[in-house]
Design an enzyme around this catalytic site. Structure first.
Site, PDB file in Angstrom:
ATOM      1  N   LYS A 137       7.313  -5.130 -13.735  1.00 36.98           N
ATOM      2  CA  LYS A 137       8.754  -5.377 -13.766  1.00 36.98           C
ATOM      3  C   LYS A 137       9.411  -4.512 -12.729  1.00 36.98           C
ATOM      4  O   LYS A 137       8.799  -3.533 -12.277  1.00 36.98           O
ATOM      5  CB  LYS A 137       9.321  -5.127 -15.152  1.00 36.98           C
ATOM      6  CG  LYS A 137       9.154  -3.688 -15.626  1.00 36.98           C
ATOM      7  CD  LYS A 137       9.774  -3.476 -16.961  1.00 36.98           C
ATOM      8  CE  LYS A 137       9.658  -1.998 -17.270  1.00 36.98           C
ATOM      9  NZ  LYS A 137      10.394  -1.583 -18.376  1.00 36.98           N
ATOM     10  N   CYS A 165       0.814  -1.212   0.000  1.00 37.76           N
ATOM     11  CA  CYS A 165       0.000   0.000   0.000  1.00 37.76           C
ATOM     12  C   CYS A 165       0.850   1.265   0.000  1.00 37.76           C
ATOM     13  O   CYS A 165       0.403   2.326   0.421  1.00 37.76           O
ATOM     14  CB  CYS A 165      -0.926  -0.003   1.219  1.00 37.76           C
ATOM     15  SG  CYS A 165      -2.082  -1.373   1.236  1.00 37.76           S
ATOM     16  N   HIS A 199       8.924  -9.099  -5.344  1.00 34.58           N
ATOM     17  CA  HIS A 199       7.933  -9.509  -6.333  1.00 34.58           C
ATOM     18  C   HIS A 199       7.877 -11.012  -6.555  1.00 34.58           C
ATOM     19  O   HIS A 199       6.789 -11.600  -6.538  1.00 34.58           O
ATOM     20  CB  HIS A 199       8.191  -8.821  -7.677  1.00 34.58           C
ATOM     21  CG  HIS A 199       7.827  -7.383  -7.692  1.00 34.58           C
ATOM     22  ND1 HIS A 199       8.026  -6.597  -8.797  1.00 34.58           N
ATOM     23  CD2 HIS A 199       7.279  -6.565  -6.754  1.00 34.58           C
ATOM     24  CE1 HIS A 199       7.619  -5.361  -8.554  1.00 34.58           C
ATOM     25  NE2 HIS A 199       7.167  -5.318  -7.312  1.00 34.58           N
TER      26      HIS A 199
END
Length: 97
Positions: free
Chosen positions: A96, A12, A78
């Site tokens: 990416k 967030c 990620h």
């Protein structure tokens, strides 16, 4: 008849609110929950976008009402988060690198 895609966001911080606004603007998409380990960020974003706050990726992935997770954490996180979401049978959106 098309199905509504129920979305969750993990992260967030900087990019998360941008993804939330885009999701809110897409017909057929519903932002269900947002997650962040910083409770105040999760709470503030959930209030802003009228959804539920979660305080970890695991909490978000345990929700049966999430079809797809948008990974909006720092790039070094990620891969692990995307893999965890896929292992939880969720679709994944990840930017990416």
């Amino acid at each position: 008849m098309s199905k509504t895609v129920r979305m969750g966001i993990v992260g967030c911080g900087v990019i998360g609110p941008k993804h939330a606004q885009i999701i809110k603007d897409i017909p057929g998409a519903d932002l269900v929950a947002v997650a962040d380990i910083v409770r105040e960020r999760a709470d503030a974003m959930a209030k802003r976008f009228d959804c539920q706050p979660q305080y970890s990726l695991d909490e978000l992935l345990q929700r049966e009402d999430i079809d797809c997770v948008s990974v909006c954490t720092p790039s070094g996180m990620h891969a692990d988060m995307a893999i965890a979401a896929m292992e939880a049978k969720k679709h994944v959106i990840v930017e990416k690198p």
